[in-house]
Design an enzyme around this catalytic site. Sequence first.
Site, PDB file in Angstrom:
ATOM      1  N   CYS A 192      23.213  -8.709 -12.850  1.00 30.35           N
ATOM      2  CA  CYS A 192      22.433  -8.246 -14.004  1.00 30.35           C
ATOM      3  C   CYS A 192      22.749  -6.783 -14.309  1.00 30.35           C
ATOM      4  CB  CYS A 192      20.939  -8.445 -13.766  1.00 30.35           C
ATOM      5  SG  CYS A 192      20.290  -7.531 -12.350  1.00 30.35           S
TER       6      CYS A 192
ATOM      7  N   ALA B  35      19.528  -8.545   2.441  1.00 29.12           N
ATOM      8  CA  ALA B  35      20.297  -9.755   2.207  1.00 29.12           C
ATOM      9  C   ALA B  35      21.723  -9.665   2.745  1.00 29.12           C
ATOM     10  CB  ALA B  35      20.309 -10.088   0.721  1.00 29.12           C
TER      11      ALA B  35
ATOM     12  N   ARG C  82      18.868 -21.821 -13.349  1.00 27.16           N
ATOM     13  CA  ARG C  82      18.054 -22.517 -12.349  1.00 27.16           C
ATOM     14  C   ARG C  82      18.079 -24.025 -12.598  1.00 27.16           C
ATOM     15  NH1 ARG C  82      14.795 -17.624 -12.814  1.00 27.16           N
ATOM     16  NH2 ARG C  82      13.607 -18.522 -14.540  1.00 27.16           N
TER      17      ARG C  82
ATOM     18  N   PHE D 253      18.233 -12.853  -2.056  1.00 27.23           N
ATOM     19  CA  PHE D 253      17.609 -11.975  -3.074  1.00 27.23           C
ATOM     20  C   PHE D 253      16.642 -12.825  -3.904  1.00 27.23           C
ATOM     21  CE2 PHE D 253      22.025 -10.597  -2.458  1.00 27.23           C
ATOM     22  CZ  PHE D 253      21.886  -9.270  -2.087  1.00 27.23           C
TER      23      PHE D 253
ATOM     24  N   ASP E 259      21.683 -13.810  -6.118  1.00 27.34           N
ATOM     25  CA  ASP E 259      21.281 -13.240  -7.408  1.00 27.34           C
ATOM     26  C   ASP E 259      20.621 -11.884  -7.163  1.00 27.34           C
ATOM     27  OD1 ASP E 259      20.600 -12.866 -10.073  1.00 27.34           O
ATOM     28  OD2 ASP E 259      18.792 -14.105  -9.942  1.00 27.34           O
TER      29      ASP E 259
ATOM     30  N   ASP F  78      14.612 -12.376   1.261  1.00 22.27           N
ATOM     31  CA  ASP F  78      14.339 -11.204   0.430  1.00 22.27           C
ATOM     32  C   ASP F  78      13.848 -10.082   1.325  1.00 22.27           C
ATOM     33  OD1 ASP F  78      14.102 -10.837  -2.793  1.00 22.27           O
ATOM     34  OD2 ASP F  78      12.697  -9.506  -1.763  1.00 22.27           O
TER      35      ASP F  78
END
Length: 398
Positions: free
Chosen positions: A342, A282, A215, A231, A302, A253
């Site tokens: 992730c 999204a 960020r 997202f 993300d 989102d």
Amino acid sequence: MSDTPADRPLIRLLPGHDRRVKAGHPWAFSNEIAMTPAIRALPPGGAVRLEGDDGWRHGSWSFNPHSLIAARLLDRDPAAALDAAWAERRLGAALALRERLYDAPFYRLVHAEADGLPGLVIDRYGDALALQANTAGMEALTPVLVEALRRLLAPRLVVARNDAAVRRLEGLEEGVAPLLGSDTTARVEEGGLGFAVDLLGGQKTGWFYDQRENRDRVARLARSATVLDAFCHTGGFGLRCAAAGAARVTLLDRSAHALDLTMETARGNGLAERVEAQRGEALEALERMGAAGTRFDIVVADPPAFAKSRKDQPQALRGYGKLARLAAPLVAPGGFLFIASCSHHVAPGDFADAVIWGLGRARREAKLLFQGGAGPDHPVHPQLPESAYLKALLFQLP
């Protein structure tokens, strides 16, 4: 966990199955252990002594006879007392590292095996803590851990965020509940902003500390820019960009609750006039924007994990390729695309290949400016490279 070192059961590794453990690996798998009927009957999460068939003592481990990862290292000393004093030493070492890394009490305090507490995650929000015990061993140790946290940090609030699906692999139930304190409000401070954190209903443990440095990196590019944060969850990327001087930020989102919380944060920080929220799926929204010719100077993508298990990997890689293909056309010439995964079960190289494929399908040239992962409050155990779950790529698209 009621535990007397002298009475701790002895577990033996099978002949020829001790090489990894001798090399320092913190796990022993069920097919590496001599599973007698008595050992199979041991309660999940109890402490055991682990030895090789040659008598080599490997220390104190938590044991779950019903899990593929049957034993997890707790201490190299087979006679270690796994009490509040032991937990306080482990937590104290983790705290000392974070205090060297950060000036304010907002960080991941414990990151599982790398901090010597296998399967345990603790995020700190000042005087509030979110604790996630993802193994039977940490579940059994939770009362000891809470007592150690009380002595070490005197927190106002400790919330158990035990709603991760991985707990099912350990035979554990899922649930969220306060362990200490009743006022469940919490805040995180980052980049000069204050964010409200929902410790009971938010995603994961409430805030994604793993993306903090990313960020920072994206916000440095944001002055006078138009930004899409897809997202967005609670808007970390988008609001950081707004605070850094972005001309316009669009937050996207599927969760109305997350967007409400994000706009509340935007208003509280005087950013609402330059921030808009859009609710929707999204990928569908990206496709619509692309068809309409919408462009942004910065696009952030993300998403939550696309691969929940190893068998999901091929589908996840196709998903990341599609995400890059849909996001790239939204980036204005000379703008930037930040995209992350992730997914624990997707390797960094495979993720990068999928994204590059998507950029090619979108017919966009690219310069890779950064490739990395989580911040230093998410250390990685050297023997567990798979625990480096976060993959992040930052491109400029000419």
